[in-house]
Design a protein around this motif. Structure first.
Motif, PDB file in Angstrom:
ATOM      1  N   LEU A  95       0.825  -1.211   0.000  1.00 46.89           N
ATOM      2  CA  LEU A  95       0.000   0.000   0.000  1.00 46.89           C
ATOM      3  C   LEU A  95       0.858   1.261   0.000  1.00 46.89           C
ATOM      4  N   SER A  96       1.943   1.259   0.783  1.00 48.04           N
ATOM      5  CA  SER A  96       2.842   2.405   0.814  1.00 48.04           C
ATOM      6  C   SER A  96       3.457   2.639  -0.565  1.00 48.04           C
ATOM      7  N   HIS A  97       3.881   1.558  -1.195  1.00 44.00           N
ATOM      8  CA  HIS A  97       4.432   1.645  -2.547  1.00 44.00           C
ATOM      9  C   HIS A  97       3.387   2.162  -3.520  1.00 44.00           C
ATOM     10  N   TYR A  98       2.177   1.655  -3.444  1.00 46.45           N
ATOM     11  CA  TYR A  98       1.108   2.017  -4.377  1.00 46.45           C
ATOM     12  C   TYR A  98       0.771   3.501  -4.276  1.00 46.45           C
ATOM     13  N   TYR A  99       0.552   3.990  -3.068  1.00 45.73           N
ATOM     14  CA  TYR A  99       0.153   5.388  -2.904  1.00 45.73           C
ATOM     15  C   TYR A  99       1.296   6.341  -3.217  1.00 45.73           C
ATOM     16  N   ARG A 100       2.523   5.907  -2.968  1.00 43.46           N
ATOM     17  CA  ARG A 100       3.666   6.764  -3.293  1.00 43.46           C
ATOM     18  C   ARG A 100       3.723   7.055  -4.789  1.00 43.46           C
ATOM     19  N   ASN A 118       3.300  -6.464  -9.290  1.00 44.95           N
ATOM     20  CA  ASN A 118       4.569  -6.905  -9.862  1.00 44.95           C
ATOM     21  C   ASN A 118       5.638  -5.835  -9.715  1.00 44.95           C
ATOM     22  N   SER A 119       5.259  -4.570  -9.900  1.00 46.41           N
ATOM     23  CA  SER A 119       6.210  -3.470  -9.727  1.00 46.41           C
ATOM     24  C   SER A 119       6.690  -3.397  -8.286  1.00 46.41           C
ATOM     25  N   PHE A 120       5.778  -3.594  -7.341  1.00 46.41           N
ATOM     26  CA  PHE A 120       6.154  -3.581  -5.925  1.00 46.41           C
ATOM     27  C   PHE A 120       7.146  -4.693  -5.604  1.00 46.41           C
ATOM     28  N   VAL A 121       6.870  -5.909  -6.084  1.00 42.23           N
ATOM     29  CA  VAL A 121       7.745  -7.045  -5.799  1.00 42.23           C
ATOM     30  C   VAL A 121       9.132  -6.812  -6.380  1.00 42.23           C
ATOM     31  N   ARG A 122       9.201  -6.248  -7.581  1.00 41.22           N
ATOM     32  CA  ARG A 122      10.499  -6.006  -8.211  1.00 41.22           C
ATOM     33  C   ARG A 122      11.295  -4.917  -7.474  1.00 41.22           C
ATOM     34  N   ARG A 123      10.607  -3.875  -7.039  1.00 41.53           N
ATOM     35  CA  ARG A 123      11.292  -2.773  -6.373  1.00 41.53           C
ATOM     36  C   ARG A 123      11.698  -3.112  -4.947  1.00 41.53           C
TER      37      ARG A 123
END
Length: 275
Positions: A95-100, A118-123
């Motif tokens: 959620l933190s990654h998404y809202y950022r 997928n972007s969150f897992v990679r980052r």
């Protein structure tokens, strides 16, 4: 078992969503990304305080015989709060990654999708892998493969969370625009000290305690332990060393910037990335 598991499964998400409700009322200018970030860090600090307290209790109770002394928290804290927290935290980090990225206006982040996951897992691959490893390795070891031995060492692993509140405090201070304050600099020093002591030096200390119990020198302990134990410890220790090196680099940059004259907004923006 499900009732016990529900303790942490309710507490941590409940605290997270409570903070998400309360913080916008206090800091009205914060974006969704700011609120989610600080909420995640506050819950993380609460869990770390609980884990550290449990670790101190277990270690002090099992000090006399580090192999055979028992304390119920060594097993039940993992079940009650460890597993639910690690599961929740993966979701909170997402959620933190998404809202950022949503606040930054990225087109892919208008709604949740497999692409955002997928972007969150990679980052955040290393952090996600760390959480999954704890869920798939620490839990089975704690419950099934210890043969009712080694509660002292499980307590030591709980103590690795001691540095977490200070890491979280650093990010919260940045959010409050206090990145140039003496408090932020002092907190950075405490982060380095607690991270090194409780996430790196703790491992040779556990080996030393094991050797003391059996009357063998420290350098012989790895040869006295099963290969799986040494590999498991190495897998836990390796990312800690990596993160510590990153913290040292960031701390050094902070020290360099503190000696430079203030260059205005550019200086302010760059220092917010530290810690």
């Amino acid at each position: 078992m499900l009732q016990v598991l529900a303790c942490g499964a309710v507490v941590f998400p409940g605290l997270f969503f409570a903070f998400r409700r309360i913080l916008p009322c206090v800091f009205k200018h914060w974006s969704d990304a700011d609120v989610v970030l600080v909420s995640e860090r506050l819950v993380s600090s609460i869990h770390a305080a609980m884990a550290t307290t449990a670790g101190v209790i277990v270690v002090s109770s099992c000090w006399g015989n580090v192999i055979n002394d028992r304390h119920w928290l060594a097993t039940y804290f993992v079940i009650w709060y460890g597993v639910p927290y690690m599961t929740y935290d993966i979701f909170a980090m997402y959620l933190s990654h998404y809202y950022r990225f949503r606040v930054k206006g990225h087109e892919d982040y208008k709604q949740h999708s497999l692409r955002t996951v997928n972007s969150f897992v990679r980052r955040e691959f290393l952090l996600v892998l760390h959480h999954i490893a704890l869920l798939t390795i620490l839990l089975p070891v704690t419950l099934f493969f210890r043969k009712d031995q080694g509660d002292f060492f499980i307590g030591c692993l709980f103590l690795t969370e001691l540095s977490t509140p200070f890491v979280s405090m650093g990010k919260i201070l940045i959010q409050l625009s206090l990145q140039d304050s003496w408090l932020h600099k002092a907190n950075g020093g405490i982060v380095l000290l607690t991270f090194f002591m409780c996430r790196i030096a703790l491992f040779p200390y556990m080996y030393w305690m094991y050797g003391r119990h059996y009357g063998i020198p420290l350098y012989s302990v790895p040869f006295h332990l099963p290969l799986s134990t040494n590999l498991g410890n190495s897998c836990i220790l390796a990312p800690q060393v990596y993160w510590f090196v990153l913290l040292c680099r960031k701390g050094y940059r902070l020290y360099q910037r503190s000696r430079m004259p203030d260059t205005g907004p550019l200086h302010h923006r760059s220092t917010t990335e530290v810690w």
